[in-house]
Design an enzyme around this catalytic site. Structure first.
Site, mmCIF file in Angstrom:
data_model
loop_
_atom_site.group_PDB
_atom_site.id
_atom_site.type_symbol
_atom_site.label_atom_id
_atom_site.label_comp_id
_atom_site.label_asym_id
_atom_site.label_seq_id
_atom_site.Cartn_x
_atom_site.Cartn_y
_atom_site.Cartn_z
ATOM 1 N NE ARG A 27 -57.764 20.798 17.620
ATOM 2 C CZ ARG A 27 -56.670 21.503 16.632
ATOM 3 N NH1 ARG A 27 -56.057 21.344 15.818
ATOM 4 N NH2 ARG A 27 -57.684 22.762 16.557
ATOM 5 C CG ASP A 28 -52.947 23.108 17.937
ATOM 6 O OD1 ASP A 28 -51.671 22.470 17.146
ATOM 7 O OD2 ASP A 28 -53.229 23.916 17.537
ATOM 8 C CG HIS A 221 -55.275 29.243 16.766
ATOM 9 N ND1 HIS A 221 -55.321 27.909 17.716
ATOM 10 C CD2 HIS A 221 -53.374 28.004 16.218
ATOM 11 C CE1 HIS A 221 -54.819 26.437 17.512
ATOM 12 N NE2 HIS A 221 -53.835 26.830 16.576
ATOM 13 C CG HIS A 223 -49.201 28.024 14.739
ATOM 14 N ND1 HIS A 223 -49.511 26.863 14.466
ATOM 15 C CD2 HIS A 223 -49.926 28.305 15.651
ATOM 16 C CE1 HIS A 223 -50.561 26.019 14.350
ATOM 17 N NE2 HIS A 223 -51.332 26.384 15.487
ATOM 18 C CB CYS A 254 -46.346 25.321 11.878
ATOM 19 S SG CYS A 254 -46.405 25.237 9.820
ATOM 20 C CG ASN A 263 -50.294 25.699 19.030
ATOM 21 O OD1 ASN A 263 -50.928 26.462 18.756
ATOM 22 N ND2 ASN A 263 -50.078 24.168 18.729
#
Ligand SMILES: CC(C)(COP(=O)([O-])OP(=O)([O-])OC[C@H]1O[C@@H](n2cnc3c(N)ncnc32)[C@H](O)[C@@H]1OP(=O)([O-])[O-])[C@@H](O)C(=O)NCCC(=O)NCCSC(=O)C[C@@](C)(O)CC(=O)[O-]
Length: 720
Positions: A27-28, A221, A223, A254, A263
């Site tokens: 997803r991310d 979460h 980064h 980001c 990430n």
């Protein structure tokens, strides 16, 4: 389902045993890569992640396909992922529409993002943060109405700052977190969306957030935008967070810092945690092979991750993993050091040990005296010391005291039940130990809570006599202690209850505290009902054998062949059933016996009549009749009979332990387990009661003592 993390503060020496890495690459990661990965490749990724031991995956997000065509196959991915055993499947949903899709797909969890930065929130979601909170409330209502079991996690993003807005006030993050919980989010997490956090900020914000959300603060979460991702994980681990998002090959992250790391790379995070002894259950070679596969699928994209460049070091050892069959126990990862003897202190430690804590019992070098008690004390040691480790330490030597202090400093919890003042003499009291370990929870189990009696010596029988219990148990004029160490056992239990509450509070505040429990006050709690009987009726409670019974039929009867049985009927309905079952219909037709209180008033005559009538039955006949009609009854059983009790045998209420001392040392017997189940299971025996000093070497080595130092301590008889 994912375990809710222990919201607790770890002492510097103890890392959690386990952490969860939620892979969010599908997803991310993929949402910030323009190309669309074919569904087949994504399915292979899910398969590979599962095979590598991944148990939490965020597989996509339910957003309009025109906005993120890369994630348009999310439903198909959820459906596939749900077929894999023990895989917890998450999706991101920005709004009610997405939530409906997530619930329809039966996802285990829907993550609703909220940005604490107003500017970012408007740019990203086109809603203010408070509008997102309101959406969470609507989603919660919809979920409850539908009966769906999909968990709602609200992720508070830009929690450490924002590219668009600049600073984000921690107070605003905490306000929104509270609002999300109030709106019905099952749990919350914090995200450093643009890579602004550093470990000091993580420590400060997560400590505050734990105060707000306690155990409902689920995860982090981070980064790696500016290279601090793993350092931030360590800071979060230190305050008790054990669930972290990461992406294979460090993709995603980001969007506002082009070219920067994305990430945290899953493989780097797993490598770090495993190396620290924090089990992730990920198989590193398989994970690296999967990373290779993902890299092939994403050829041409910028990938990250240091482990991939350097490879696994030859000395790498993964964290120890418990067998799959061995369930995680609630207090796992907590260390208890107990300075206890007799029954009360060891019971407190036993409760914590059975619940999964590592309990290290400090014994004198010639052993806890209960190892060798005769008669009524012979069962104390094997009953109250299973699931513990034993280290023998001589507190009468400076080296022994030093070992005891070091060990106590490594503990989450210290429990003791020595005479008042004894622990202070050795610098092992709460004030001294907590100065270096503010998270310490310290339980003092004493004869009396502080006050006029505090320096008296108390044993169970002492407080039963002075606390009204012996008076209530024996016949008038013949005070009798209860048939087991009720105050020791309950005093220990109340100590454990206080400790559990202190642990919860520590999760919120990061601070430990002193807990005290005592035999005398415990006994007063036990007889409190009789004190209030007097306060309400004005009539003093009579000793049990002479009490005015609340029910006419509630007694032991001697029946055929001189056998005894306890029979009861405690309501008008039960009285009717009893009379009909035994054919005593004449009693039913007597108006003066119509109600329970009528029968209580006529009890002496009625009981004499019933004794005569029941004497013609055998105990077995009465048991059968009472069981058939659902009436209360009980055979009069002795403790030794319980080894053969069919109910205990069928339900595993007794578990095998090996005896450690005395003539039967080495033999196996069975001991009663804690009288509760958790998730339908009893808490079992993981290790036998320890032999004296069985774990001395192991515990000292873990404290950092070298082999020579241990031999030296043994030689000086400072340890044994
Ligand atoms: C229980 C009593 C009265 C016993 O009283 P006590 O036997 O005099 O024990 P103590 O607490 O005074 O300390 C014992 C000594 O052992 C030493 N010691 C200890 N560990 C070490 C070590 N590692 N290395 C070297 N020495 C050690 C310790 O240092 C101390 O020596 P000192 O320092 O004074 O020279 C007392 O401990 C006390 O008041 N405790 C608080 C209340 C309490 O726990 N009461 C007992 C509840 S359990 C029980 O009594 C069972 C029973 C009897 O009630 C069962 C029943 O009736 O059903």
């Amino acid at each position: 389902m994912a375990a809710i993390p222990d919201a607790r503060h770890f002492s510097p020496l103890s890392w959690p045993r386990e952490a969860i890495i939620r892979e969010v690459g599908l997803r991310d990661g993929l949402q910030s890569i323009a190309r669309t990965l074919p569904t087949e490749h994504k399915l292979e990724w899910i398969r590979g992640a599962h095979a590598a031991g991944q148990r939490e995956l965020e597989v996509g997000s339910f957003v309009p396909a025109r906005l993120l065509p890369q994630l348009a196959d999310t439903r198909q991915l959820v459906e596939f992922a749900k077929t894999l055993p023990e895989l917890f499947v998450s999706v991101l949903v920005p709004n009610m529409r997405g939530a409906e899709d997530a619930m329809a797909a039966n996802a285990d969890l829907m993550l609703i993002p909220l940005s604490a930065s107003h500017a970012h929130s408007m740019a990203n979601l086109r809603k203010t943060p408070d509008e997102v909170v309101a959406e969470v409330a609507r989603i919660r209502a919809a979920r409850d109405a539908s009966g769906s079991r999909t968990i709602i996690e609200a992720g508070v993003g830009t929690a450490f700052g924002c590219t668009l807005q600049g600073a984000v006030e921690p107070s605003e993050v905490l306000r929104l977190m509270q609002a999300l919980l109030d709106a019905g989010a099952d749990r919350v997490s914090l995200a450093d969306t643009v890579g602004y956090a550093n470990p000091a900020m993580v420590d400060a914000l997560f400590c505050e957030a734990l105060r707000v959300a306690g155990g409902r603060l689920h995860g982090a979460h981070f980064h790696d935008t500016r290279g601090l991702g793993l350092a931030n994980v360590v800071a979060a681990l230190r305050v008790g967070i054990t669930s972290f998002d990461a992406c294979l090959a460090g993709i995603g992250g980001c969007p506002h810092a082009p070219g920067a790391s994305g990430n945290i790379a899953t493989e780097d995070l797993a490598f770090m945690l495993e190396g620290m002894g924090v089990a992730t259950h990920l198989d590193m070679p398989r994970l690296l092979a999967l990373r290779e596969y993902v890299a092939q699928c994403l050829e041409g994209e910028t990938l990250h991750g240091a482990l991939w460049q350097a490879g696994l070091p030859s000395t790498f050892t993964p964290a120890p993993v418990r067998p799959a069959a061995q369930r995680r126990l609630p207090l796992e990862g907590l260390r208890v050091v107990e300075f206890t003897h007799m029954v009360m202190g060891p019971t407190c430690g036993l409760v914590l040990a059975d619940l999964g804590a590592e309990v290290i019992k400090i014994e004198p070098v010639d052993g806890d005296r209960t190892r060798h008690l005769l008669g009524a004390g012979a069962g104390f040691f094997p009953m109250f010391n299973r699931n513990k480790k034993s280290i023998a330490v001589n507190l009468h030597t400076p080296e022994g005291v030093e070992v005891a202090r070091k060990l106590a400093c490594s503990a989450d919890i210290v429990a003791e039940n020595f005479r008042p003042g004894m622990m202070k003499k050795y610098g092992l009291d709460y004030a001294t130990l907590s100065a270096g370990n503010p998270g310490l929870i310290y339980a003092s189990l004493k004869g009396f809570l502080p006050g006029p009696y505090e320096s008296r010596t108390a044993l169970d029988e002492v407080v039963q006599m002075m606390g009204g219990l012996a008076y209530m148990t024996g016949r008038p004029g013949d005070p009798l202690r209860a048939g087991t160490s009720v105050n020791d056992i309950m005093g220990g239990m109340f100590g454990a209850i206080g400790i559990l509450a202190a642990l919860i509070e520590r999760g919120a505040t990061g601070k430990g505290q002193e807990v005290q429990s005592a035999l005398f006050e415990n006994n007063i709690f036990l007889v409190g009902q009789h004190m209030l009987q007097y306060a309400i009726t004005g009539v003093a409670a009579a000793p049990m054998p002479e009490r005015i019974s609340a029910w006419a039929l509630y007694d032991v009867f001697t029946v055929k062949d001189q056998e005894q049985i306890f029979l009861a009927a405690v309501s008008d309905a039960q009285w009717k059933v009893f009379c009909n079952a035994l054919g005593f219909t004449d009693l039913l037709s007597r108006p003066e016996l119509a109600t329970n209180n009528d029968r209580v008033r006529l009890r002496p005559a009625l009981l004499a009549d019933l004794r005569e009538r029941l004497a013609t039955y055998t105990a077995a006949e009465l048991s059968e009749l009472f069981e058939k009609h659902g009436l209360p009854f009980a055979p009069i059983v002795r403790p030794e009979d319980l080894f053969d009790d069919p109910h205990l045998q069928a339900t595993g209420g007794l578990a095998e332990i090996r005896l450690t001392d005395g003539e039967r040392a080495g033999q196996i017997t069975r001991a009663a387990l804690l009288p509760l189940t958790m998730t339908g299971e009893r808490l079992g025996v993981r290790s036998n009661p320890p032999t004296l000093g069985e774990h001395t070497g192991e515990v000292l080595a873990a404290l950092g003592y070298g082999e020579d130092q241990i031999q030296n301590l043994l030689g000086k008889k400072a340890v044994g």
